[in-house]
Design a protein around this motif. Structure first.
Motif, PDB file in Angstrom:
ATOM      1  N   VAL A 225       2.375  -1.259 112.641  1.00 31.63           N
ATOM      2  CA  VAL A 225       2.845  -0.594 111.597  1.00 31.63           C
ATOM      3  C   VAL A 225       2.816  -1.523 110.160  1.00 31.63           C
ATOM      4  O   VAL A 225       3.332  -2.682 110.384  1.00 31.63           O
ATOM      5  N   GLY A 226       2.720  -0.964 109.057  1.00 32.29           N
ATOM      6  CA  GLY A 226       2.724  -1.620 107.966  1.00 32.29           C
ATOM      7  C   GLY A 226       1.338  -1.664 107.385  1.00 32.29           C
ATOM      8  O   GLY A 226       0.242  -1.222 107.710  1.00 32.29           O
ATOM      9  N   VAL A 227       1.170  -2.286 106.112  1.00 30.54           N
ATOM     10  CA  VAL A 227      -0.125  -2.366 105.315  1.00 30.54           C
ATOM     11  C   VAL A 227       0.051  -3.894 104.996  1.00 30.54           C
ATOM     12  O   VAL A 227       0.951  -4.457 104.216  1.00 30.54           O
ATOM     13  N   LEU A 228      -1.230  -4.562 105.136  1.00 33.93           N
ATOM     14  CA  LEU A 228      -1.347  -6.078 104.993  1.00 33.93           C
ATOM     15  C   LEU A 228      -2.276  -6.121 103.650  1.00 33.93           C
ATOM     16  O   LEU A 228      -3.374  -5.426 103.577  1.00 33.93           O
ATOM     17  N   LYS A 229      -2.060  -6.846 102.765  1.00 34.68           N
ATOM     18  CA  LYS A 229      -2.786  -7.335 101.730  1.00 34.68           C
ATOM     19  C   LYS A 229      -3.141  -8.848 101.714  1.00 34.68           C
ATOM     20  O   LYS A 229      -2.251  -9.621 101.563  1.00 34.68           O
TER      21      LYS A 229
END
Length: 534
Positions: A272-276
């Motif tokens: 879950v989530g977005v990584l940069k």
């Protein structure tokens, strides 16, 4: 004064008398090692003037052995070297539910260098692929049921227990994991710190050295070569960062750790989530060369097939002094291998009989920097016909009377039987690798040819008789140290026998009706065998 003058011829003749005690084939080997391991060559580091002198010496010896130049520039095949390292500590951010969760360098992650894209950014959903293995022979595919197209793939470091040693060494390499991820459409890879890796070298201890330098080669397109340019390894995430990354997901971080402890299959799937994740890279270039000589085959039907005999010419140069000596001469590693290669070439000339297949003799650069020169040559051999085999000569430990040989990779192809027969002509047996834990199979130049689909072996003296103790002594006290020089008790008769065995094997490979082949069902043959069939 008269007495001193009378003694002078005796002083001059004394070392000559010692030299004359060696048989000609032994003296020829010693002469090569004596030059290549001299202090004046300052350890032959790739990219230095001293390495270039060594390359010119090898070219001259190839000429004297009756070979023809087979490089792009006469005897030399230029190899552009790219050294790279992270330029700065990166900033990574995890977005979940509209909240930015900062990740701390040195605690949560450490970024890597990416020479193909000096300013790299990947942003997107993360999919956890366990160990990231694809091993059909073991009925394992960690990507089964996963869609990683356009995603960042998180991969657990290392491999589970139970894999064959050489397979584990290959599949456990981070770059090879990235290759598998790229083939499935991923856009970036992060490596997750395992319990095993943390016990050996935790991320917090790694952080001060995050900007260590790596080396690769420049392709004909001017771009740096890496295994997975479309899905590079952007960095390593520590266990503290992994706990944040897995929070709120169906897959629980504690279950991943438990699976490693139990040796069971890990849960995989989207997180879950977005990584940069970002990485900036500092890149520098240098120039070196492989030295390539050819002995043309005599058989019209076979002369456009090429057997390669390789030995790396470089060593590690000048380093930390030990007992006041800072020159890492590299007598056994690998002046001895180059000397053997040159005398194998000379044996073909002395025989007066050309081989049926052509033979390429390659003194490779930058092995010590990551098998760079051999990797470049395997990708750009400069001949139109196929490379059908590679015999690699790297760091033969020749300080004792040999009773047997180790043929790394011999059990994987027809080359093993060829070497067993050649060794028998000198009263030697071929025995298994006595130190499989060292993973020498993936640490020497023949591995570059294996990855190009070409059956390949690397040859060393065996552990029989005094061999095991001599090898342990060399690895513990002289490997990559200034004392790897001519002060070692090199047994030149053993070196000559080693040369004769390699000549017999290469002659058999070049003259055989049958083309060298992978053994049926071999892992590396199945993985890469199609690449070399041209």
């Amino acid at each position: 004064m008269l007495r001193s003058l009378l003694l002078l011829p005796l002083l001059v003749l004394a070392p000559l008398a010692q030299a004359q005690q060696l048989a000609p084939e032994q003296a020829a080997l010693k002469a090569h090692v004596q030059f290549l391991a001299a202090d004046a060559l300052r350890g032959r580091e790739a990219g230095t003037h001293e390495y270039d002198i060594a390359a010119q010496y090898v070219a001259a010896q190839m000429l004297g052995a009756g070979l023809k130049p087979a490089g792009e520039e006469g005897w030399l095949q230029p190899v552009g070297l790219v050294t790279y390292r992270p330029a700065a500590r990166a900033k990574w951010t995890l977005m979940r539910g509209g909240t930015a969760i900062p990740l701390q360098f040195g605690i949560d992650f450490v970024n890597s260098g990416i020479p193909t894209t000096p300013d790299f950014t990947a942003e997107g959903q993360v999919v956890f692929a366990g160990y990231g293995l694809v091993y059909p022979e073991g009925k394992r595919d960690d990507y089964r049921g996963l869609d990683v197209r356009g995603k960042i793939v998180a991969i657990y470091a290392g491999v589970p227990e139970g894999l064959p040693g050489e397979v584990a060494a290959h599949l456990g390499d981070d770059d090879q994991k990235a290759r598998l991820a790229q083939a499935r459409g991923a856009k970036a890879v992060i490596i997750i710190e395992s319990l095993e890796r943390r016990a050996e070298f935790p991320l917090e201890a790694m952080a001060p050295y995050y900007d260590y330098e790596r080396t690769t080669w420049v392709g004909h397109d001017g771009k740096a070569h890496i295994v997975a340019p479309g899905a590079p390894v952007v960095g390593t995430m520590g266990q503290a960062g992994a706990e944040k990354l897995f929070a709120g997901s169906r897959i629980k971080w504690r279950d991943v750790l438990a699976a490693e402890r139990r040796g069971t299959r890990m849960p995989t799937g989207p997180l879950v989530g977005v990584l940069k994740a970002t990485a900036s890279t500092r890149v520098a270039t240098a120039r070196s060369s492989n030295v390539v000589g050819m002995l043309e085959g005599s058989d019209p039907a076979l002369r456009n097939q090429y057997v390669v005999v390789s030995a790396h010419l470089d060593h590690v140069g000048v380093g930390e002094p030990e007992k006041g000596d800072d020159i890492y001469n590299g007598a056994l590693d690998n002046a001895a291998g180059v000397a053997t290669m040159l005398e194998v070439a000379r044996a073909f000339e002395a025989s007066g009989k050309r081989p049926r297949r052509s033979i390429l003799f390659v003194a490779a650069t930058a092995e010590e920097k990551g098998l760079v020169g051999s990797s470049y040559f395997a990708a750009h051999p400069g001949v139109t016909g196929p490379l059908v085999a590679d015999v690699n000569l790297d760091m033969p430990i020749l300080t004792f009377t040999m009773q047997d040989l180790v043929v790394l990779g011999g059990e994987r192809s027809s080359l093993g039987a060829t070497y067993a027969a050649a060794a028998a002509t000198e009263g030697l047996k071929v025995v298994p690798d006595p130190s499989p834990e060292e993973m020498f199979f993936v640490r020497s130049d023949h591995y570059s040819f294996v990855q190009a689909g070409i059956p390949a072996v690397s040859i060393d003296s065996g552990p029989g008789g005094p061999g095991a103790a001599a090898q342990q002594d060399f690895l513990a006290n002289h490997y990559h140290k200034p004392s790897d020089d001519l002060s070692l008790p090199i047994d030149w008769a053993a070196a000559a026998k080693f040369t004769r065995v390699n000549y017999a094997a290469v002659r058999a490979l070049a003259d055989s009706d049958a083309r060298p082949s992978w053994n049926k069902g071999d892992f590396f043959g199945a993985q890469f065998g199609g690449h070399g069939a041209r």
